[in-house]
Write a protein that holds these residues in place. Structure first.
Motif, PDB file in Angstrom:
ATOM      1  N   LYS A  80       0.604  -1.200  -0.174  1.00  0.00           N
ATOM      2  CA  LYS A  80      -0.062   0.054   0.002  1.00  0.00           C
ATOM      3  C   LYS A  80       0.856   1.368  -0.137  1.00  0.00           C
ATOM      4  N   ALA A  81       2.242   1.190  -0.052  1.00  0.00           N
ATOM      5  CA  ALA A  81       2.847   2.289  -0.204  1.00  0.00           C
ATOM      6  C   ALA A  81       2.634   3.165  -1.457  1.00  0.00           C
ATOM      7  N   PRO A  82       2.130   4.442  -1.469  1.00  0.00           N
ATOM      8  CA  PRO A  82       1.868   5.127  -2.409  1.00  0.00           C
ATOM      9  C   PRO A  82       2.983   5.719  -3.229  1.00  0.00           C
ATOM     10  N   THR A  83       3.940   4.698  -3.968  1.00  0.00           N
ATOM     11  CA  THR A  83       4.939   5.230  -4.685  1.00  0.00           C
ATOM     12  C   THR A  83       4.564   4.906  -6.164  1.00  0.00           C
ATOM     13  N   LEU A  84       5.613   5.401  -7.075  1.00  0.00           N
ATOM     14  CA  LEU A  84       5.665   5.137  -8.425  1.00  0.00           C
ATOM     15  C   LEU A  84       5.960   3.706  -8.778  1.00  0.00           C
ATOM     16  N   ASP A  85       6.613   3.048  -7.821  1.00  0.00           N
ATOM     17  CA  ASP A  85       6.678   1.645  -7.963  1.00  0.00           C
ATOM     18  C   ASP A  85       5.500   0.748  -7.823  1.00  0.00           C
ATOM     19  N   ALA A 105      -8.559   0.877  -4.235  1.00  0.00           N
ATOM     20  CA  ALA A 105      -7.480  -0.095  -3.895  1.00  0.00           C
ATOM     21  C   ALA A 105      -7.001   0.362  -2.702  1.00  0.00           C
ATOM     22  N   PHE A 106      -6.652   1.764  -2.578  1.00  0.00           N
ATOM     23  CA  PHE A 106      -5.966   2.045  -1.459  1.00  0.00           C
ATOM     24  C   PHE A 106      -6.772   2.193  -0.006  1.00  0.00           C
ATOM     25  N   ASN A 107      -8.152   2.495  -0.428  1.00  0.00           N
ATOM     26  CA  ASN A 107      -8.996   2.459   0.825  1.00  0.00           C
ATOM     27  C   ASN A 107      -9.217   1.182   1.391  1.00  0.00           C
ATOM     28  N   ALA A 108      -9.578   0.025   0.452  1.00  0.00           N
ATOM     29  CA  ALA A 108      -9.675  -1.095   0.633  1.00  0.00           C
ATOM     30  C   ALA A 108      -8.486  -2.062   0.824  1.00  0.00           C
ATOM     31  N   GLY A 109      -7.417  -1.771   0.575  1.00  0.00           N
ATOM     32  CA  GLY A 109      -6.305  -2.644   0.343  1.00  0.00           C
ATOM     33  C   GLY A 109      -6.341  -3.862  -0.341  1.00  0.00           C
ATOM     34  N   GLN A 110      -7.200  -3.776  -1.288  1.00  0.00           N
ATOM     35  CA  GLN A 110      -7.338  -4.748  -2.208  1.00  0.00           C
ATOM     36  C   GLN A 110      -7.447  -4.144  -3.685  1.00  0.00           C
ATOM     37  N   LEU A 111      -6.608  -5.020  -4.724  1.00  0.00           N
ATOM     38  CA  LEU A 111      -6.428  -4.490  -5.883  1.00  0.00           C
ATOM     39  C   LEU A 111      -7.748  -4.673  -6.695  1.00  0.00           C
ATOM     40  N   PRO A 112      -8.079  -3.578  -7.775  1.00  0.00           N
ATOM     41  CA  PRO A 112      -9.327  -3.658  -8.337  1.00  0.00           C
ATOM     42  C   PRO A 112      -9.256  -4.748  -9.401  1.00  0.00           C
ATOM     43  N   VAL A 113     -10.495  -5.526  -9.325  1.00  0.00           N
ATOM     44  CA  VAL A 113     -10.613  -6.665 -10.390  1.00  0.00           C
ATOM     45  C   VAL A 113     -11.966  -6.768 -11.031  1.00  0.00           C
ATOM     46  N   THR A 114     -12.530  -5.464 -10.932  1.00  0.00           N
ATOM     47  CA  THR A 114     -13.761  -5.541 -11.710  1.00  0.00           C
ATOM     48  C   THR A 114     -13.608  -4.314 -12.641  1.00  0.00           C
ATOM     49  N   LYS A 115     -14.436  -4.597 -13.665  1.00  0.00           N
ATOM     50  CA  LYS A 115     -14.635  -3.335 -14.780  1.00  0.00           C
ATOM     51  C   LYS A 115     -16.005  -3.035 -15.141  1.00  0.00           C
ATOM     52  N   VAL A 116     -16.324  -1.713 -15.227  1.00  0.00           N
ATOM     53  CA  VAL A 116     -17.704  -1.415 -15.905  1.00  0.00           C
ATOM     54  C   VAL A 116     -17.619  -1.267 -17.260  1.00  0.00           C
ATOM     55  N   LEU A 144      -2.710   9.446  -6.736  1.00  0.00           N
ATOM     56  CA  LEU A 144      -2.129   9.984  -7.820  1.00  0.00           C
ATOM     57  C   LEU A 144      -1.011  10.946  -7.594  1.00  0.00           C
ATOM     58  N   LYS A 145      -1.111  11.945  -6.882  1.00  0.00           N
ATOM     59  CA  LYS A 145      -0.399  13.148  -6.427  1.00  0.00           C
ATOM     60  C   LYS A 145       1.050  12.590  -5.731  1.00  0.00           C
ATOM     61  N   LYS A 146       0.709  11.508  -4.887  1.00  0.00           N
ATOM     62  CA  LYS A 146       1.724  10.933  -4.239  1.00  0.00           C
ATOM     63  C   LYS A 146       2.736  10.225  -4.763  1.00  0.00           C
ATOM     64  N   ALA A 157       2.580   1.904  -8.422  1.00  0.00           N
ATOM     65  CA  ALA A 157       1.885   2.157  -9.505  1.00  0.00           C
ATOM     66  C   ALA A 157       2.209   1.119 -10.767  1.00  0.00           C
ATOM     67  N   LEU A 158       3.414   0.990 -10.943  1.00  0.00           N
ATOM     68  CA  LEU A 158       4.061   0.307 -11.795  1.00  0.00           C
ATOM     69  C   LEU A 158       3.738  -1.137 -11.702  1.00  0.00           C
ATOM     70  N   LYS A 159       3.853  -1.509 -10.523  1.00  0.00           N
ATOM     71  CA  LYS A 159       3.742  -3.158 -10.201  1.00  0.00           C
ATOM     72  C   LYS A 159       2.151  -3.709 -10.026  1.00  0.00           C
ATOM     73  N   PHE A 160       1.467  -2.540  -9.805  1.00  0.00           N
ATOM     74  CA  PHE A 160       0.154  -3.117  -9.421  1.00  0.00           C
ATOM     75  C   PHE A 160      -1.100  -2.471 -10.325  1.00  0.00           C
ATOM     76  N   PHE A 161      -0.870  -1.149 -10.804  1.00  0.00           N
ATOM     77  CA  PHE A 161      -1.978  -0.577 -11.352  1.00  0.00           C
ATOM     78  C   PHE A 161      -2.163  -0.649 -12.878  1.00  0.00           C
ATOM     79  N   GLU A 162      -1.037  -1.101 -13.663  1.00  0.00           N
ATOM     80  CA  GLU A 162      -1.224  -1.259 -14.769  1.00  0.00           C
ATOM     81  C   GLU A 162      -2.438  -2.113 -15.580  1.00  0.00           C
ATOM     82  N   TYR A 163      -2.757  -2.943 -14.714  1.00  0.00           N
ATOM     83  CA  TYR A 163      -3.918  -3.917 -15.250  1.00  0.00           C
ATOM     84  C   TYR A 163      -5.174  -3.376 -14.497  1.00  0.00           C
ATOM     85  N   ALA A 164      -5.120  -2.187 -13.847  1.00  0.00           N
ATOM     86  CA  ALA A 164      -6.381  -1.666 -13.349  1.00  0.00           C
ATOM     87  C   ALA A 164      -7.368  -1.240 -14.730  1.00  0.00           C
TER      88      ALA A 164
END
Lengths: 322, 421
Positions: free
Chosen positions: B111-116, B253-264, B176-178, B118-125
């Motif tokens: 859950k550390a808000p770093t660029l790393d 994801a940051f609020n719940a501590g779980q990665l996003p797995v759904t899509k609208v 995003l800012k962080k 973002a690159l490691k977990f959110f590219e598949y959001a």
């Protein structure tokens, strides 16, 4: 696993506005009908014969070309029909059959197909045919001579020929109202000004004709004729006379805005139309020919590729400075 | 489908669908398929084999450091792995996971808000955000645009998210800012969504509701006030676009501590009716259609995306991907049929082009395969790919396809030249 249906794959976009070349050409034919029907009602069966024969010949030439070259059939797109119709409208009711056969050959084969067919013609096909016929067979297109056996209840001399031969004094006998309503000698489909304007406005409103070209052509004719008239009204006829006689109106709405031989950008369209109008009056007033329409437009057709280079800079285009 | 108006003198106007439908949930799928792109060296998912158990939110990649990865959207076991080539020829591995029906969450999310992160977990959001530009030392990103507009007609995905999940977007904007260190975050929304958008803390800008004003290049020109030159990417111009859905997913994801797995996604049926559904990423399209009571028949078109820019696909077994904003089903009789008729130079495309490309000349060069001249003289690279030229073409030339082909061929030439140097 769900049952598999065979799906069709294609590239985007999956929507289309439904326009078709054939639809467009049929609308051109509808728009030309008022002027054509007026011509037929005036000159009777011979006029109907010329129009029908010209359309048939044009389609046959296109068909022959398709068959000889083994190309896919293109007669269904209506382009040949329109070319034939327009050429017929430009001819006198007494045109002999062989002139029509030759004219449609020039229009379809020489004017269009040898360049690659629809969309590739650098010149307006019916005008190219008309220009070559006028030069080759002066007698056929001498309307005074051609229509000498007709008496339709109005003055049966060709207004532009009178102007050329005797000056503005000779055209005082024509009233503008008569000229506008088609009570003048001339080609089958090009004398009924009101009908041509109604048809032209219909095409413009439906988006089948570029209004920029039509209106700038008329403006070019009007302004040039006005300037000549102001400089010496004893020698040159007024602007309205030029608008309502000869091929001016049919050219403005059916010939100048022909797609492939005219520009697509805004400023080039205006220049193209205005210059074609200017050339028309120049030829009529100081040139050798009675009507300058075919030659002025063909000349501008040649300038079209150059004119169309004047265009707005695309957004994001990088201009490299030398 | 919008037809030519009777008064053809008026340019056709396309309005985005500005009335988001409520979102309904699609039942948990029995299987999901995740398309893992091949990495730079072409290696497949060697770290994974059939039968392996996976948890919801687990990162699957060929190696732990790989830039390409997928996030499992269900808990279950890998039932198949097969090579797959997508519509643009990219090599992928299709990983099919048999779902157990229960969600057992993976705890690998840092859950550390770093660029790393973002690159490691959110590219598949959902919404396919890309953070690679921030890590590129040659690019200076000054602005992030959170796009609440859709990329195509009919779709209402991002508007839905702005309307319903403004709180998540707020957390997402802060994250995003962080993560990126970028202070200027713009948010573009249509007029009617300004109210929820102002609560997110981003600088709100309105965008007109006419297509193609929502496309990134058009937003750059009209909203940001900076024209992206044809030679540059958006990142070269210092701007990164992230869809509102992606930002909301990151915030959640940051609020719940779980990665996003759904899509609208917006589903449009043959009658033009639309509805919005939320589904697990990787759900087969057939399951989504079934949940919406849309049935496919022979010769239909199944379009991923929208009607102007989407990609027609060949099977309803293909999955919903993070970038799939919509599914449009179109009847054969309604679809546009391209022809090989030549251009008649009527100029409709020239007049409708939002970036003033001389399309009439461009298409002639593209037809003759003169791609380099097309780019140099007739502005191929200025194209924003809205598809309007094909829409109005009276000869029904597939202009948009020619343009995409031209760009693709040029990219191949450029890659080859770069390899030779």
């Amino acid at each position: 696993m769900s049952s598999q249906q065979k799906l069709v794959v294609a590239h985007a976009p999956y929507w289309h506005d439904g326009s078709k070349i054939s639809t467009k050409n049929y609308h051109v034919i509808i728009a030309a009908l008022p002027a054509v029907l007026m011509g037929i009602s005036q000159y009777g069966t011979p006029a109907l014969g010329v129009i029908a024969f010209a359309m048939a010949c044009a389609v046959i030439w296109e068909l022959v070309w398709n068959l000889v070259l083994g190309k896919s059939m293109s007669i269904g797109d209506g382009s040949a029909v329109v070319t034939g119709l327009l050429l017929g409208m430009l001819m006198p009711a007494t045109a002999p059959w062989w002139v029509i056969v030759l004219g449609t050959f020039i229009a379809i084969i020489v004017g269009k197909q040898i360049f690659g067919g629809i969309g590739f013609n650098p010149l307006n096909p019916p005008l190219l045919a008309l220009a070559m016929l006028v030069i080759s067979f002066k007698g056929v297109f001498d309307f005074d001579e051609a229509l000498r056996h007709y008496d339709l209840g109005f003055i049966m001399t060709y207004p532009l020929a009178d102007l050329k031969a005797f000056g503005p004094a000779a055209i005082e006998k024509f009233s503008l109202g008569d000229l506008f309503m088609g009570r003048q000698a001339g080609a089958i489909g090009s004398t009924f000004g009101l009908g041509l304007i109604v048809g032209g406005l219909y095409l413009i409103l439906r988006g089948y004709v570029r209004w920029e070209i039509s209106l700038s052509f008329l403006a070019g004719v009007f302004i040039t004729a006005l300037l000549f008239n102001l400089s010496d009204s004893a020698k040159y006829a007024g602007p309205l006379f030029h608008l309502f006689t000869g091929y001016t109106l049919i050219a403005a709405f059916f010939l100048v805005p022909e797609d492939s031989s005219s520009p697509a950008n805004f400023i080039p369209m205006l220049i193209f139309g205005v210059l074609a109008g200017v050339m028309t009056v120049l030829i009529r007033n100081i040139g050798a020919y009675v009507d300058g329409v075919p030659f002025s437009i063909l000349l501008m057709n040649l300038a079209n590729p150059l004119l169309d280079k004047i265009r707005p800079k695309a957004i994001g285009k990088v201009v490299e400075n030398a | 489908m919008i037809k030519r108006s009777f008064l053809g003198l008026v340019k056709p106007r396309f309005e985005y669908n500005l009335a988001p439908d409520p979102v309904q949930d699609v039942p948990l799928p029995k299987t999901v398929t995740l398309l893992l792109k091949a990495g730079q060296n072409g290696g497949g998912a060697t770290a994974l084999k059939v039968g392996d158990p996976v948890k919801t939110g687990q990162k699957l990649a060929s190696s732990p450091d790989s830039a390409e990865y997928v996030i499992s959207s269900v808990t279950g076991s890998v039932s198949a792995m097969a090579p797959y080539v997508d519509a643009y020829g990219r090599q992928c591995t299709a990983i099919t996971i048999q779902a157990s029906g229960q969600d057992d969450w993976d705890d690998g999310f840092d859950k550390a808000p770093t660029l790393d992160t973002a690159l490691k977990f959110f590219e598949y959001a959902p919404g396919n955000p890309s953070f690679k530009a921030f890590a590129d030392p040659e690019k200076t990103i000054r602005t992030i645009v959170v796009n609440g507009m859709e990329q195509d007609l009919l779709l209402t995905v991002n508007q839905c998210v702005v309307q319903n999940e403004a709180a998540d977007i707020k957390s997402g904007v802060e994250a995003l800012k962080k993560m990126t260190g970028v202070d200027r975050i713009l948010m573009t929304v249509p007029e009617n969504l300004v109210q929820p958008a102002t609560t997110t803390g981003a600088e709100v800008k309105t965008v007109r509701g006419t297509y193609p004003e929502g496309l990134p290049h058009m937003i750059m020109k009209d909203v940001v006030g900076q024209v992206v030159s044809a030679d540059d990417t958006l990142a070269d111009a210092g701007v990164v676009f992230v869809s509102a859905e992606a930002v909301a997913a990151i915030g959640a994801a940051f609020n719940a501590g779980q990665l996003p797995v759904t899509k609208v996604l917006t589903v449009a049926g043959k009658d033009g009716s639309t509805r919005n559904v939320r589904t697990r990423i990787g759900t087969p399209l057939g399951d989504v259609l079934q949940a919406c009571n849309v049935t496919l028949t022979e010769r239909d078109r199944l379009i991923l995306g929208g009607p102007m820019r989407g990609i027609a696909t060949y099977s309803e077994d293909l999955p919903v991907e993070p970038g799939t904003d919509g599914v449009v089903v179109q009847d054969d009789v309604d679809s546009a049929q391209a022809t090989d008729y030549p251009c008649i130079n009527c100029g409709e495309c020239v007049r409708i082009c939002p970036v003033r490309i001389p399309v009439n000349m461009l298409v002639r060069l593209l037809e003759a395969r003169l791609y380099e001249d097309a780019a140099a003289i007739y502005d191929l690279h200025c194209c924003v790919e809205c598809g309007l030229c094909s829409y109005v073409c009276i000869s029904r030339i597939p202009i948009f396809q020619y343009i995409k082909l031209g760009k693709y061929e040029l990219s191949l030439i450029e890659t080859a030249e770069a390899a030779n140097e």
